[in-house]
Design an enzyme around this catalytic site. Structure first.
Site, PDB file in Angstrom:
ATOM      1  N   ARG A  94      -1.728  14.426  13.321  1.00  0.00           N
ATOM      2  CA  ARG A  94      -1.157  14.394  11.701  1.00  0.00           C
ATOM      3  C   ARG A  94      -0.752  15.502  11.208  1.00  0.00           C
ATOM      4  NH1 ARG A  94      -1.878   8.910  10.235  1.00  0.00           N
ATOM      5  NH2 ARG A  94      -0.236   9.158   8.672  1.00  0.00           N
ATOM      6  N   PRO A  95       0.104  16.512  12.029  1.00  0.00           N
ATOM      7  CA  PRO A  95       0.304  17.901  11.502  1.00  0.00           C
ATOM      8  C   PRO A  95       0.774  17.785  10.077  1.00  0.00           C
ATOM      9  CG  PRO A  95       1.792  17.331  13.187  1.00  0.00           C
ATOM     10  CD  PRO A  95       0.826  15.975  12.967  1.00  0.00           C
ATOM     11  N   CYS A 136      -6.337  11.598  12.535  1.00  0.00           N
ATOM     12  CA  CYS A 136      -6.863  10.448  12.573  1.00  0.00           C
ATOM     13  C   CYS A 136      -6.807   9.650  13.964  1.00  0.00           C
ATOM     14  CB  CYS A 136      -6.160   9.535  11.796  1.00  0.00           C
ATOM     15  SG  CYS A 136      -4.591   8.929  11.894  1.00  0.00           S
ATOM     16  N   ILE A 158       6.758   6.832  17.277  1.00  0.00           N
ATOM     17  CA  ILE A 158       6.597   7.580  16.113  1.00  0.00           C
ATOM     18  C   ILE A 158       5.154   8.555  16.272  1.00  0.00           C
ATOM     19  CG2 ILE A 158       6.226   7.279  13.655  1.00  0.00           C
ATOM     20  CD1 ILE A 158       8.959   6.398  14.550  1.00  0.00           C
ATOM     21  N   ARG A 197      -5.036  10.083   4.519  1.00  0.00           N
ATOM     22  CA  ARG A 197      -4.025  11.047   5.067  1.00  0.00           C
ATOM     23  C   ARG A 197      -2.903  10.962   3.675  1.00  0.00           C
ATOM     24  NH1 ARG A 197      -1.129  14.417   8.206  1.00  0.00           N
ATOM     25  NH2 ARG A 197       1.125  14.474   7.609  1.00  0.00           N
ATOM     26  N   LYS A 242       0.863  -1.239   0.261  1.00  0.00           N
ATOM     27  CA  LYS A 242      -0.101   0.180  -0.013  1.00  0.00           C
ATOM     28  C   LYS A 242       0.746   1.162   0.045  1.00  0.00           C
ATOM     29  CE  LYS A 242      -1.859   1.456   4.066  1.00  0.00           C
ATOM     30  NZ  LYS A 242      -1.513   2.882   4.228  1.00  0.00           N
ATOM     31  N   ASN A 243       2.034   1.148   0.938  1.00  0.00           N
ATOM     32  CA  ASN A 243       2.879   2.486   1.020  1.00  0.00           C
ATOM     33  C   ASN A 243       3.522   2.484   0.192  1.00  0.00           C
ATOM     34  OD1 ASN A 243       1.068   3.059   3.096  1.00  0.00           O
ATOM     35  ND2 ASN A 243       2.519   2.281   4.571  1.00  0.00           N
ATOM     36  N   ASP A 259       3.199  20.589   9.323  1.00  0.00           N
ATOM     37  CA  ASP A 259       4.252  21.491   9.591  1.00  0.00           C
ATOM     38  C   ASP A 259       5.217  21.261   8.641  1.00  0.00           C
ATOM     39  OD1 ASP A 259       4.311  19.689  11.330  1.00  0.00           O
ATOM     40  OD2 ASP A 259       6.067  20.479  12.092  1.00  0.00           O
ATOM     41  N   ARG A 280      -8.969  -0.668   4.295  1.00  0.00           N
ATOM     42  CA  ARG A 280      -8.361   0.066   3.781  1.00  0.00           C
ATOM     43  C   ARG A 280      -6.724  -0.547   3.429  1.00  0.00           C
ATOM     44  NH1 ARG A 280      -6.541   4.397   7.764  1.00  0.00           N
ATOM     45  NH2 ARG A 280      -5.095   4.895   6.088  1.00  0.00           N
ATOM     46  N   ASP A 307       3.923   0.588  12.457  1.00  0.00           N
ATOM     47  CA  ASP A 307       2.708  -0.226  11.755  1.00  0.00           C
ATOM     48  C   ASP A 307       2.734  -1.624  12.584  1.00  0.00           C
ATOM     49  OD1 ASP A 307       3.034   1.472   8.574  1.00  0.00           O
ATOM     50  OD2 ASP A 307       2.338   1.897  10.494  1.00  0.00           O
TER      51      ASP A 307
HETATM   52  C1  EPZ Z   1       3.858   7.110   6.770  1.00  0.00           C
HETATM   53  O1  EPZ Z   1       2.966   7.763   7.385  1.00  0.00           O
HETATM   54  C2  EPZ Z   1       2.963   5.605   6.441  1.00  0.00           C
HETATM   55  N1  EPZ Z   1       2.006   6.022   5.579  1.00  0.00           N
HETATM   56  C3  EPZ Z   1       2.400   5.337   7.843  1.00  0.00           C
HETATM   57  O2  EPZ Z   1       1.578   4.053   7.596  1.00  0.00           O
HETATM   58  C4  EPZ Z   1       3.650   4.929   8.662  1.00  0.00           C
HETATM   59  O3  EPZ Z   1       3.150   4.676   9.906  1.00  0.00           O
HETATM   60  C5  EPZ Z   1       4.227   6.306   9.041  1.00  0.00           C
HETATM   61  O4  EPZ Z   1       4.700   6.621   7.501  1.00  0.00           O
HETATM   62  C6  EPZ Z   1       5.496   5.828   9.750  1.00  0.00           C
HETATM   63  O5  EPZ Z   1       6.393   4.850   9.296  1.00  0.00           O
HETATM   64  C7  EPZ Z   1       2.139   6.098   4.171  1.00  0.00           C
HETATM   65  O6  EPZ Z   1       3.173   5.739   3.735  1.00  0.00           O
HETATM   66  C8  EPZ Z   1       1.031   6.316   3.541  1.00  0.00           C
HETATM   67  P1  EPZ Z   1       5.258  10.467   9.109  1.00  0.00           P
HETATM   68  P2  EPZ Z   1       3.473   9.395   7.454  1.00  0.00           P
HETATM   69  O7  EPZ Z   1       5.257  11.529   8.281  1.00  0.00           O
HETATM   70  O8  EPZ Z   1       4.348   9.711   6.258  1.00  0.00           O
HETATM   71  C9  EPZ Z   1       4.891  13.365  12.535  1.00  0.00           C
HETATM   72  C10 EPZ Z   1      -0.199   2.745   7.819  1.00  0.00           C
HETATM   73  O9  EPZ Z   1      -0.887   2.119   8.754  1.00  0.00           O
HETATM   74  N2  EPZ Z   1       4.748  14.640  11.421  1.00  0.00           N
HETATM   75  O10 EPZ Z   1       6.625   9.886   8.723  1.00  0.00           O
HETATM   76  O11 EPZ Z   1       2.006  10.265   7.553  1.00  0.00           O
HETATM   77  C11 EPZ Z   1       3.808  12.561  12.686  1.00  0.00           C
HETATM   78  O12 EPZ Z   1       2.843  13.012  13.308  1.00  0.00           O
HETATM   79  C12 EPZ Z   1       0.290   4.090   7.984  1.00  0.00           C
HETATM   80  O13 EPZ Z   1       0.038   2.322   6.476  1.00  0.00           O
HETATM   81  C13 EPZ Z   1       4.909  15.876  11.881  1.00  0.00           C
HETATM   82  O14 EPZ Z   1       4.899  16.074  12.786  1.00  0.00           O
HETATM   83  O15 EPZ Z   1       4.144   9.433   8.644  1.00  0.00           O
HETATM   84  C14 EPZ Z   1       4.419  11.434  13.212  1.00  0.00           C
HETATM   85  O16 EPZ Z   1       4.391  11.654  14.606  1.00  0.00           O
HETATM   86  C15 EPZ Z   1      -0.135   4.591   9.254  1.00  0.00           C
HETATM   87  N3  EPZ Z   1       4.677  16.809  10.979  1.00  0.00           N
HETATM   88  C16 EPZ Z   1       5.979  11.514  12.740  1.00  0.00           C
HETATM   89  O17 EPZ Z   1       6.125  12.810  12.152  1.00  0.00           O
HETATM   90  C17 EPZ Z   1       4.611  16.529   9.568  1.00  0.00           C
HETATM   91  O18 EPZ Z   1       4.306  17.343   8.824  1.00  0.00           O
HETATM   92  C18 EPZ Z   1       6.248  10.417  11.463  1.00  0.00           C
HETATM   93  O19 EPZ Z   1       5.309  10.512  10.553  1.00  0.00           O
HETATM   94  C19 EPZ Z   1       4.397  15.244   9.198  1.00  0.00           C
HETATM   95  C20 EPZ Z   1       4.741  14.336  10.126  1.00  0.00           C
END
Ligand code: EPZ
Length: 417
Positions: free
Chosen positions: A120-121, A115, A326, A91, A22-23, A123, A397, A304
């Site tokens: 899920r900011p 979610c 995370i 997302r 998926k990812n 920034d 999903r 995950d």
């Molecule tokens: C990806 O989400 C994956 N989704 C997630 O899988 C996975 O859990 C995650 O990476 C971590 O490995 C996809 O690839 C579609 P991040 P992503 O940005 O990119 C914070 C699943 O079950 N953050 O790496 O959205 C965030 O809140 C999903 O398949 C900010 O603070 O995750 C988190 O605490 C769930 N500001 C951390 O960073 C931002 O602008 C890591 O999030 C963006 C993120």
């Protein structure tokens, strides 16, 4: 709302074939906006998030032809406003920021919203695209991103590792003017796979899969054919399911290189597995042992896999600790596990303790997010009696036809409206 009804403690055995990731699929689909030629993408999983991403892409002008192999062609972006009914449910909509700004220089992104697992900011995305010269305005229900010139290459340091943040800036940088350097980038294998394919389409990306990426912007990309890599999180979910139900299950079409750390941890807990390059066979095992686990960016133990692993640890003798480093709200499923008979304490937002071994009894539970959803399925398969799992859209999903695949290995699971 659909739900699953599962009767636990059935003998499971057989083979499960892993689908495309998926990812990885969602990213290649979004990247198809970078060119007016066609991306032919093979082994896309048939899951709800893919259907939502197709709807989103069609909404901006992407023509998707599914007659033979699935092809994605955006001759022209005719709408830059993302569908506000889809974005809060997907997302990964944020992935479109990069390719839309590179191709169309403007995009309206409805608030992605949080979610079940966290706020899920975005920034990091805002800082990143500001560094590329993009003007960004936050309105009460959407963000508008725009630039009058081509994107400018930049040196960007991620203060926090972000998978989709890395991917969307990588895509934007492919067509930006000049060189972009991304420091403290995410290293997930899906990122290396995305970059490898984009390079075949004419991009100039170096270092994908490492914390430092260097991208030289080019005029345009050509089309190409991409095969989606196996879903490492689906493979890990089924491996934990096999261990937790003490079954002989062979998981095929997976890439075990991507699971070195989690498989090593499962073996230290007491799992017996035969592991080859692309199969995992779980075998009946002796008593499981408690363990201290911390989730970590790739190649560490993946967030995950945290919920499924916690279910397994309810069956391990002793006190285990799981630290979730995370996401800030990824233990919401534990109260439902306790209702089933587990003994889990939330020590703080980032840490829980699990006292095992506890017998689980079937209860009525919900699926807050897709990974907690598969964890509830695993709990239901080891519990005595019947479990009802609601909100299974969340499971659909990310796990294609999960009920049919479980029935094939002997599970007693029914999908009811
Ligand atoms: C990806 O989400 C994956 N989704 C997630 O899988 C996975 O859990 C995650 O990476 C971590 O490995 C996809 O690839 C579609 P991040 P992503 O940005 O990119 C914070 C699943 O079950 N953050 O790496 O959205 C965030 O809140 C999903 O398949 C900010 O603070 O995750 C988190 O605490 C769930 N500001 C951390 O960073 C931002 O602008 C890591 O999030 C963006 C993120």
């Amino acid at each position: 709302m659909d739900k699953f009804i599962i009767t636990g403690q059935k003998k499971l055995s057989g083979t499960v074939k892993i689908n495309g990731a998926k990812n990885h699929a969602l990213k290649v689909m979004a990247a198809s906006l970078l060119t007016d030629q066609s991306f032919i993408i093979k082994k896309i999983p048939n899951i709800e998030d893919v259907l939502r991403m197709k709807e989103l892409l069609r909404g901006v002008g992407c023509d998707i032809d599914e007659t033979k192999n699935t092809s994605f062609t955006t001759k022209k972006v005719f709408n830059h406003v993302l569908d506000k009914k889809i974005v809060p449910r997907l997302r990964s909509s944020v992935l479109l920021l990069g390719p839309m700004l590179a191709r169309n220089r403007k995009i309206i992104l409805p608030h992605p919203g949080g979610c079940a697992i966290g706020k899920r900011p975005i920034d990091i995305f805002i800082d990143g695209f500001k560094s590329m010269g993009v003007k960004i305005k936050e309105n009460f229900d959407h963000y508008s991103f725009g630039i009058n010139t081509p994107l400018k290459g930049c040196d960007f340091i991620f203060n926090k590792i972000s998978v989709t943040g890395t991917e969307t800036m990588l895509m934007a940088a492919c067509l930006a003017q000049g060189k972009t350097t991304l420091i403290n980038a995410a290293c997930e294998p899906e990122i290396a796979a995305l970059a490898e394919f984009l390079n075949k389409c004419g991009a100039k990306i170096k270092g994908a899969g490492t914390p430092k990426l260097e991208i030289i912007g080019v005029e345009k990309l050509i089309g190409g054919t991409c095969e989606i890599i196996p879903d490492r999180i689906e493979a890990l979910s089924f491996a934990i399911l096999g261990v937790a139900t003490n079954s002989k299950i062979t998981i095929t079409n997976c890439c075990t290189d991507h699971l070195a750390v989690p498989l090593n941890i499962l073996q230290q807990i007491g799992a017996k597995m035969i592991i080859t390059d692309n199969t995992i066979t779980t075998l009946p095992h002796g008593p499981l042992l408690a363990k201290d686990i911390a989730t970590h960016e790739y190649p560490g133990f993946p967030t995950d896999g945290q919920a499924p692993l916690t279910v397994l640890l309810t069956q391990a003798k002793g006190i285990s600790f799981v630290a979730e480093n995370i996401f800030e709200n990824r233990f919401i499923y534990t109260d439902m596990l306790n209702k089933m008979g587990a003994n889990i304490q939330i020590l703080n937002q980032q840490k829980i303790s699990i006292k095992g071994k506890t017998r689980l009894k079937g209860k009525n539970v919900e699926s807050p997010d897709l990974r907690a959803g598969i964890a509830m399925i695993i709990a239901a398969l080891i519990a005595e009696g019947q479990t009802e799992i609601g909100n299974i859209y969340q499971i659909d999903r990310g796990y294609e036809k999960i009920d049919q695949r479980l029935i094939k290995i002997g599970a007693d699971i029914k999908r009811v409206k």
